[in-house]
Design a protein around this motif. Structure first.
Motif, PDB file in Angstrom:
ATOM      1  N   MET A   1       0.736  -1.128  -0.039  1.00 59.90           N
ATOM      2  CA  MET A   1      -0.012  -0.023   0.087  1.00 59.90           C
ATOM      3  C   MET A   1       1.109   1.323   0.102  1.00 59.90           C
ATOM      4  O   MET A   1       0.546   2.318  -0.586  1.00 59.90           O
ATOM      5  N   SER A   2       2.180   1.209   0.593  1.00 58.96           N
ATOM      6  CA  SER A   2       2.925   2.495   0.542  1.00 58.96           C
ATOM      7  C   SER A   2       3.433   2.621  -0.618  1.00 58.96           C
ATOM      8  O   SER A   2       3.733   3.850  -0.908  1.00 58.96           O
ATOM      9  N   PHE A   3       3.678   1.512  -1.474  1.00 61.83           N
ATOM     10  CA  PHE A   3       3.922   1.827  -2.973  1.00 61.83           C
ATOM     11  C   PHE A   3       2.929   2.875  -3.696  1.00 61.83           C
ATOM     12  O   PHE A   3       3.294   3.639  -4.452  1.00 61.83           O
ATOM     13  N   ILE A   4       1.680   2.476  -3.408  1.00 60.64           N
ATOM     14  CA  ILE A   4       0.706   3.513  -4.155  1.00 60.64           C
ATOM     15  C   ILE A   4       0.737   4.836  -3.564  1.00 60.64           C
ATOM     16  O   ILE A   4       0.557   5.536  -4.374  1.00 60.64           O
ATOM     17  N   MET A   5       0.917   4.945  -2.263  1.00 58.62           N
ATOM     18  CA  MET A   5       1.156   6.245  -1.644  1.00 58.62           C
ATOM     19  C   MET A   5       2.175   7.128  -2.243  1.00 58.62           C
ATOM     20  O   MET A   5       2.091   8.140  -2.363  1.00 58.62           O
ATOM     21  N   GLU A   6       3.359   6.173  -2.318  1.00 64.79           N
ATOM     22  CA  GLU A   6       4.658   7.020  -2.994  1.00 64.79           C
ATOM     23  C   GLU A   6       4.246   7.406  -4.245  1.00 64.79           C
ATOM     24  O   GLU A   6       4.724   8.478  -4.718  1.00 64.79           O
ATOM     25  N   PHE A   7       3.660   6.658  -5.107  1.00 66.04           N
ATOM     26  CA  PHE A   7       3.601   6.820  -6.423  1.00 66.04           C
ATOM     27  C   PHE A   7       2.536   8.109  -6.465  1.00 66.04           C
ATOM     28  O   PHE A   7       2.798   8.869  -7.504  1.00 66.04           O
ATOM     29  N   ALA A   8       1.362   7.982  -5.969  1.00 66.18           N
ATOM     30  CA  ALA A   8       0.420   9.149  -5.921  1.00 66.18           C
ATOM     31  C   ALA A   8       1.400  10.367  -5.407  1.00 66.18           C
ATOM     32  O   ALA A   8       1.012  11.547  -6.151  1.00 66.18           O
ATOM     33  N   GLU A   9       2.146  10.504  -4.538  1.00 69.94           N
ATOM     34  CA  GLU A   9       2.665  11.527  -4.001  1.00 69.94           C
ATOM     35  C   GLU A   9       3.739  12.189  -4.932  1.00 69.94           C
ATOM     36  O   GLU A   9       3.733  13.422  -5.509  1.00 69.94           O
ATOM     37  N   ASN A  10       4.330  11.062  -5.744  1.00 70.20           N
ATOM     38  CA  ASN A  10       5.565  11.741  -6.792  1.00 70.20           C
ATOM     39  C   ASN A  10       4.652  12.102  -8.016  1.00 70.20           C
ATOM     40  O   ASN A  10       5.071  13.119  -8.524  1.00 70.20           O
ATOM     41  N   LEU A  11       3.663  11.467  -8.238  1.00 65.69           N
ATOM     42  CA  LEU A  11       2.620  12.185  -9.372  1.00 65.69           C
ATOM     43  C   LEU A  11       2.127  13.524  -9.094  1.00 65.69           C
ATOM     44  O   LEU A  11       2.200  14.242  -9.980  1.00 65.69           O
TER      45      LEU A  11
END
Length: 95
Positions: A1-11
Motif C-alpha cells: 500500500m505504501s507503494f501506491i501512496m509513494e506513486f501518488a505523492e510523486n505524481l
C-alpha cells in the motif's frame, strides 16, 4: 500500500508547478506590463498629429466636394454668411 501512496505523492509533486518558477514568471510578466504602461503613457503625452495636419487638402477634400457637409454650422465660412446677408439686404433695398 505504501507503494501506491509513494506513486501518488510523486505524481502529484510532478504535476505541481515550482513556486519559485511561478513567482519568477509572474514577476517577469508584471515588469513587462509596467514597461508597456510606461511606454503607452509616454506616447499619450505626445500630440496625436502635428499642428496643421488636418488642414491638408487631402483631409478637407470631401468637405469641399460635399455641399451638405461643407455648409454645416461650424464648417461654413462666416464671411459667406456676411456676403449672403449683404446680398439679401441689397436686393431687398433695391426693390
Amino acid at each position: 500500500m505504501s507503494f501506491i501512496m509513494e506513486f501518488a505523492e510523486n505524481l502529484i509533486l510532478r504535476m505541481m508547478e515550482d513556486p519559485a518558477e511561478r513567482d519568477r514568471k509572474f514577476r517577469d510578466h508584471v515588469y513587462h506590463m509596467k514597461e508597456r504602461c510606461a511606454k503607452t503613457k509616454e506616447m499619450w503625452s505626445y500630440p496625436i498629429r502635428p499642428y496643421g495636419f488636418w488642414t491638408f487638402d487631402r483631409h478637407n477634400a470631401q468637405i469641399f466636394w460635399d455641399a451638405q457637409i461643407s455648409q454645416v454650422e461650424g464648417r461654413r465660412d462666416p464671411y459667406d454668411d456676411l456676403l449672403q446677408d449683404h446680398q439679401t439686404d441689397s436686393s431687398s433695398s433695391s426693390k
